[in-house]
Structures are given as structure tokens and as C-alpha cells.
Write an enzyme that holds these catalytic residues in place. Sequence first.
Site, PDB file in Angstrom:
ATOM      1  N   TYR A   1       0.877  -0.765   0.173  1.00 28.46           N
ATOM      2  CA  TYR A   1      -0.147  -0.147  -0.225  1.00 28.46           C
ATOM      3  C   TYR A   1       0.574   1.023   0.204  1.00 28.46           C
ATOM      4  CZ  TYR A   1      -4.408  -3.195   1.398  1.00 28.46           C
ATOM      5  OH  TYR A   1      -5.172  -3.797   1.216  1.00 28.46           O
TER       6      TYR A   1
ATOM      7  N   TYR B   1      -7.077  -5.941  10.003  1.00 28.71           N
ATOM      8  CA  TYR B   1      -6.788  -6.176   8.323  1.00 28.71           C
ATOM      9  C   TYR B   1      -6.993  -7.800   8.333  1.00 28.71           C
ATOM     10  CZ  TYR B   1      -4.546  -6.252   3.501  1.00 28.71           C
ATOM     11  OH  TYR B   1      -4.051  -6.144   2.545  1.00 28.71           O
TER      12      TYR B   1
HETATM   13  C1  PHB Z   1      -7.303  -6.625  -4.472  1.00 32.64           C
HETATM   14  O1  PHB Z   1      -7.985  -6.630  -5.570  1.00 32.64           O
HETATM   15  O2  PHB Z   1      -6.552  -7.653  -4.807  1.00 32.64           O
HETATM   16  C2  PHB Z   1      -7.301  -6.066  -3.507  1.00 32.64           C
HETATM   17  C3  PHB Z   1      -8.564  -4.809  -3.187  1.00 32.64           C
HETATM   18  C4  PHB Z   1      -8.089  -4.313  -2.046  1.00 32.64           C
HETATM   19  C5  PHB Z   1      -7.654  -5.107  -0.826  1.00 32.64           C
HETATM   20  C6  PHB Z   1      -6.423  -5.626  -0.703  1.00 32.64           C
HETATM   21  C7  PHB Z   1      -6.653  -5.797  -2.506  1.00 32.64           C
HETATM   22  O3  PHB Z   1      -7.253  -3.441  -0.338  1.00 32.64           O
END
Ligand code: PHB
Length: 390
Positions: A201, A385
Site C-alpha cells: 500500500y 486487517y
Molecule cells: C485486490 O483487488 O487484490 C485488493 C483490493 C483492495 C485491497 C487489497 C487487495 O485492499
Amino acid sequence: MRTQVAIIGAGPAGLLLGQLLHRQGIETVILERRSADYVLGRIRAGVLERGTVELMARAGCDQRLRAEGLPHSGVNLCFGGQRHRIDLAGLTGGEQVTVYGQTEVTRDLMEARAAAGAPTVYEAGDVSLHDFDGPKPVVRYVKDGVAQSLHCDFIAGCDGFHGVSRQSVPERALEIFERAYPFGWLGLLADVPPVDDELIYVYHEDGFALCSMRSMTRSRYYLQCPADEKVGNWSDQRFWDALRSRLDPEAAERLTTGPALEKSVAPLRSFVAEPLRFGSLFLAGDAAHIVPPTGAKGLNLAAGDVRYLSEALIEFYGESSTAGLDAYSTKALARIWKAERFSWWMTSMLHHFPEQGGFGRKIQLAELEYLVSSRAASASLAENYVGLPY
Ligand code: PHB
Ligand code: FAS
């Protein structure tokens, strides 16, 4: 036509509910507006909490997920050109998330339902809900030009944010809480190896970025973009250049690019409708709430609602008790609001808000610095998370 539970929507919420009820001998019919291929063509979530994996196991649909899903014990935050790993497992006593696309979850559930011979009416038009304020609700729809009536005991509104279920509730009976964000996510899917083994992120002055994946050969990337951005404004090259410019030098160097299989813009919003029950109509999943995808909670929240609703319906038919049904809305909303908070917090911390000014950016950087330097702060992110306990 008659059934016990009419389910509106064959997304993950509707299909998972149908499978959990079917395995307990409870009759359901799912009515889906689109075709199965259309539903499978939507590229959405990618990260499953342990609770969602366990629910797929309870539904008897976890074989491929266990074989192909990627267990992740950490996640990375990148800011100021540096990457910081949050040790999810170390901070939560061994909890992990599993990377497995929503498309695959939906496919597994569709195949299980078809194998069980449970009825799903695809391309069901003009679905409307009637008499759900009493004990004999009816769902009307049109299939192949013929009007149909489905009599049932309960209706599960699993038809997403734009569905008919929530909109069938009298406005005075609903309280809406929402926040729209001044940006969206431009997503790209490509058959290239992910830039890292775990998700990254990114907080950057040009905007948020996220490096995710569907497998070790298929990557999913996102860039913050204006809320009204048009996909056509973004060539693959422009996307890759913007992503590379927001990554730390090592990741930027390692990034493998390639042709986009899919590109789309998703608006970001926080939304909750209260309550979730109206007589014999129950709302679950995106029909009831929306979170910005920054916390990877959308699909997992839908699974949480379905866990509570399926347990309540199984209790009703098995023990003639309405305790679970009467408690559903309060119980589900308690979990929903914690996920809304976490998703709002991750979004507020990681995105560039044009109007926030220098002070706002300094606060974001202080939040990130505190987060990666405090075990307590990292543990708070980690436990949210991986998914709070039910
Ligand atoms: C994903 O589409 O892989 C994805 C989207 C949002 C997130 C994590 C993964 O927070
Ligand atoms: P869904 O919207 O998936 O399914 C509802 C179903 O109901 C659809 O198939 C629809 O066709 C059907 N329907 C609608 N109206 C109907 C009617 N009148 N009659 C019959 N059927 C009807 N979550 C994450 O965790 N991470 C992400 O990265 C992420 N990205 C997303 C991107 C986009 C563009 C969107 C819209 C959502 C994203 N989400 C993400 C959230 C998403 O994954 C949802 O949480 C998840 O799809 C919720 O599942 P359902 O509640 O089943 O709703």
C-alpha cells in the site's frame, strides 16, 4: 412457485448464503439480474480473512481455495520512498489473510450450487419485492418474457448497492450514513508476476497506489484517480509509468509490465443503511453497506453478514426459534461499523486529499511514521486487517 428463502442476487453474498442453507436442507431460489458470465466477468476483491475462508469450508467450497489461494502473513506500507512490513502473523498470534480473487470465490460457489441442483434464475428481469412486512412475502420477476411469482418465508436482499431490495424499503424506515471520497481507484489486471510476494500500500504525493495479485503470474494494481476519471484517458504505458513513479526504488526497478487484461475505475464511498431487517426481508452484503476497498473489507463484510444470517435461518428452521433473526441486524451492524471505521481510517491515511493542504499531509506522514514505529499501532492495523473475531 414456492421456496423457503428467496435470495436476490448471485454475487458472493447470495451464492454463499444459498450454499450454506442448502447444506442444511433449507430450500432457496436465487434470482440474478445478469448472466452467470457477466457476474464472473466483474473483477473485484482479492483478499480473504480467515473467517471468510472458514465460511467457504462450511459451505463445502474451499478445495480450490486451499489449493490455489496464497496465504499472506505480512503486508507492506510504502511512503517517503521506503517500504515497511507489517508482520500480520507476528502481531496477531499467527493469523494470516489469503489472496484469492472474488471471481474465483464466485465461480466455486456457482459450480457448487449447480452441482447441488439448487435453482438459480439468471437474467431475471423486473424483480420486485412484495408483502415482506408480513409473514407471506412474494418476489415477482420476468423470465423469458413470462411474469413469475415466487412465494417464500423470507427474502434475503443480496443484490448489491444498486439492487432493488434496499430500494424496496420505505424511505422513512431506513437511516442512511454515508461519505463520498473525492477520488476513485483505477484498477489494472495483467498476466505479469507481482512486484513483491506480499501486497504494498503506497502513500505518495501524486496519489495512492496498491500492488496486489491474483497468483504469482497474475497481478492486480490500483492507482488513485479523480472520481470522474475515464478509463480511456489511461493507456497501459501511462498506468505503468505512474505506478512506477509512486513505488520505492527497489520495487520500481523490479516492476514487470505487460498488456492490461482489464482496466476499470471504481468510485470510493462509505455507506451503511440501518437497520438490516424489515419484517421478512433481510439485507446482506453491499445491499446494506459499502466500504472503500483500502481495507480489503468489502467481500469479507458480505461474508460476515451471511454467516450471521445463515446461522439465524438455520436456527429458525431447525429449532423454530427467531432469536437469531431478531438479533441479526444489531449483531451484523456491530461488525459492519468496525470495518467501516478501519476502511475509512486506511483511506484517510493513505490517499492524497487535494483540499487538505500541508498540515493534512504532515498529519498523514506522522500517522504512518507512528504506525510503523509502534508495536501497539501496528498490532491494531494487523488485527483489523486479518479480520476481527466474530
Ligand atoms: C485486490 O483487488 O487484490 C485488493 C483490493 C483492495 C485491497 C487489497 C487487495 O485492499
Ligand atoms: P455484489 O454487488 O457483488 O452482487 C450483487 C448481485 O446482485 C450482482 O450479481 C447483481 O447483478 C445482482 N443484482 C443487482 N440488482 C439486482 C436485481 N434488481 N435483481 C436481481 N439481481 C440483482 N471489495 C474488496 O474487498 N476489495 C476490492 O478491491 C473491491 N473492489 C471493488 C470494485 C468494484 C467496482 C466494486 C463495485 C466493488 C468492489 N469491492 C471490493 C467490493 C465488492 O467486492 C463487494 O463487497 C462484494 O461484491 C459484495 O458482494 P455482494 O454483497 O454479493 O454484492
